[in-house]
Design an enzyme around this catalytic site. Sequence first.
Site, PDB file in Angstrom:
ATOM      1  N   ASN A 190      38.810   9.680 118.605  1.00 47.46           N
ATOM      2  CA  ASN A 190      37.640  10.396 119.113  1.00 47.46           C
ATOM      3  C   ASN A 190      37.838  10.664 120.610  1.00 47.46           C
ATOM      4  O   ASN A 190      38.123   9.737 121.367  1.00 47.46           O
ATOM      5  CB  ASN A 190      36.399   9.519 118.880  1.00 47.46           C
ATOM      6  CG  ASN A 190      35.128  10.282 119.181  1.00 47.46           C
ATOM      7  OD1 ASN A 190      35.081  11.090 120.118  1.00 47.46           O
ATOM      8  ND2 ASN A 190      34.102  10.045 118.393  1.00 47.46           N
ATOM      9  N   HIS A 200      24.001   9.103 113.006  1.00 42.55           N
ATOM     10  CA  HIS A 200      24.598   8.864 111.692  1.00 42.55           C
ATOM     11  C   HIS A 200      23.633   8.145 110.755  1.00 42.55           C
ATOM     12  O   HIS A 200      22.691   7.508 111.199  1.00 42.55           O
ATOM     13  CB  HIS A 200      25.840   7.959 111.831  1.00 42.55           C
ATOM     14  CG  HIS A 200      26.929   8.541 112.671  1.00 42.55           C
ATOM     15  ND1 HIS A 200      27.485   9.771 112.412  1.00 42.55           N
ATOM     16  CD2 HIS A 200      27.592   8.047 113.758  1.00 42.55           C
ATOM     17  CE1 HIS A 200      28.442  10.013 113.306  1.00 42.55           C
ATOM     18  NE2 HIS A 200      28.515   8.994 114.137  1.00 42.55           N
TER      19      HIS A 200
HETATM   20  O1  CDP Z   1      33.783   7.530 115.115  1.00 43.88           O
HETATM   21  P1  CDP Z   1      32.731   6.598 114.617  1.00 43.88           P
HETATM   22  O2  CDP Z   1      31.819   6.149 115.724  1.00 43.88           O
HETATM   23  O3  CDP Z   1      32.044   7.163 113.432  1.00 43.88           O
HETATM   24  O4  CDP Z   1      33.486   5.308 114.035  1.00 43.88           O
HETATM   25  P2  CDP Z   1      33.873   3.811 114.489  1.00 43.88           P
HETATM   26  O5  CDP Z   1      32.696   3.051 114.968  1.00 43.88           O
HETATM   27  O6  CDP Z   1      35.080   3.831 115.349  1.00 43.88           O
HETATM   28  O7  CDP Z   1      34.294   3.219 113.056  1.00 43.88           O
HETATM   29  C1  CDP Z   1      35.138   3.934 112.179  1.00 43.88           C
HETATM   30  C2  CDP Z   1      34.441   4.108 110.840  1.00 43.88           C
HETATM   31  O8  CDP Z   1      34.303   2.831 110.193  1.00 43.88           O
HETATM   32  C3  CDP Z   1      33.032   4.657 110.959  1.00 43.88           C
HETATM   33  O9  CDP Z   1      33.064   6.064 111.049  1.00 43.88           O
HETATM   34  C4  CDP Z   1      32.348   4.128 109.713  1.00 43.88           C
HETATM   35  O10 CDP Z   1      32.589   4.998 108.615  1.00 43.88           O
HETATM   36  C5  CDP Z   1      33.064   2.778 109.481  1.00 43.88           C
HETATM   37  N1  CDP Z   1      32.290   1.632 110.021  1.00 43.88           N
HETATM   38  C6  CDP Z   1      31.555   0.837 109.143  1.00 43.88           C
HETATM   39  O11 CDP Z   1      31.492   1.091 107.934  1.00 43.88           O
HETATM   40  N2  CDP Z   1      30.870  -0.258 109.628  1.00 43.88           N
HETATM   41  C7  CDP Z   1      30.907  -0.570 110.935  1.00 43.88           C
HETATM   42  N3  CDP Z   1      30.258  -1.659 111.369  1.00 43.88           N
HETATM   43  C8  CDP Z   1      31.648   0.237 111.835  1.00 43.88           C
HETATM   44  C9  CDP Z   1      32.329   1.346 111.339  1.00 43.88           C
END
Ligand code: CDP
Length: 338
Positions: free
Chosen positions: A175, A312
Amino acid sequence: NEVVSRTRSASKLNLHSIMEEYDSTSNRTGQIWNFATSETETIYLYKTLLTKEHFFNASNLAIFRNELRLGLGSYFNNNVVIDQQNTPRNYTFTFESKKKSSKKQISDDIHKRLPNNISYEVIPRCSIVGNSGLILNSTCGNDIDKADFVFRCNAAPLKAFVVDAGSKSNFTTFNPSILETRYQKLSQPDNVTRFLNDMKEYRELLWAPCYTAVTMENCTKVLKLYNLTENKFVLGYPSHFKKVQEFWKTRGFKKRITTGFYLVNVAISRCRELHLYGFWPFLQEVDSAIKSVRYHYFEEIKPDLSKVEKVHDMQSEFSVLLQLHNLGIIKIHIGRCN
Ligand code: CDP
């Protein structure tokens, strides 16, 4: 109520064929493809679906793939990455922004740095590693690395977590906000050096979703300075994400899908067996009032969940993932691997 409380309004998904398949086997007819309305509903789904023995079901996968293929059209198995084949020289991308749409041209200098053509054959076994702390102490590293192809999220560090999260990486998301949070916008030469050094951990694709004109600007800066041979820094194709987002919007999703959920959709179109680890949108273990779970396994952050929830809807996503698991389309791994 040990689990973070997130109340949702229920809205029906409309995947008829799969629903019929499920209805014939389910004693909770009509629940499938409903989003969980509350933590209780999600826990119900978790306990009843995920604790059953799991079998991959090739015909349910084919039905769901077909549904995706219809929804994504020509984007189904294509255009996850901006490459030289799908993007002509000097092509102008139009980005939607709140005020007005803005444009950014792919200059010759950028075009020559794009990969020639990114395409995937069908992959027998894939892993997707989400970033939840639930993966800590799971000893799932070997299991994750058994896959032919491993997707990872947001440049999660590998070396320190090999036992629980494995070390193989074929497609790692990045990201663009990481440039600010970890590398001070690459403003000083030592930030650039540290960034390039950290990125050496990953193999194959480091994939950046640069979906606004501003983030695209930052990502193309990175592309210009990227000189690693360990992997390629590539740009996500904005319309592909938009198509997946629309697919779920027409099935009731109201918020922006997460990186992890997007990857599940990408992987379903090409993986025969899809295994998920580290997906757990709660800050506690389900059966324990005491045992807390980190939001990210590799860092001690305490996110403002109300802010996350404005963007989200991870609980609705998770309830859909549980149902995909139940249909044998994916396998969610929770707890220890043997
Ligand atoms: O980019 P984003 O903020 O969506 O993601 P992230 O926090 O870096 O985590 C990667 C992905 O793992 C997320 O997009 C969620 O689909 C999953 N995730 C989850 O299921 N449970 C969490 N506590 C954190 C992330």
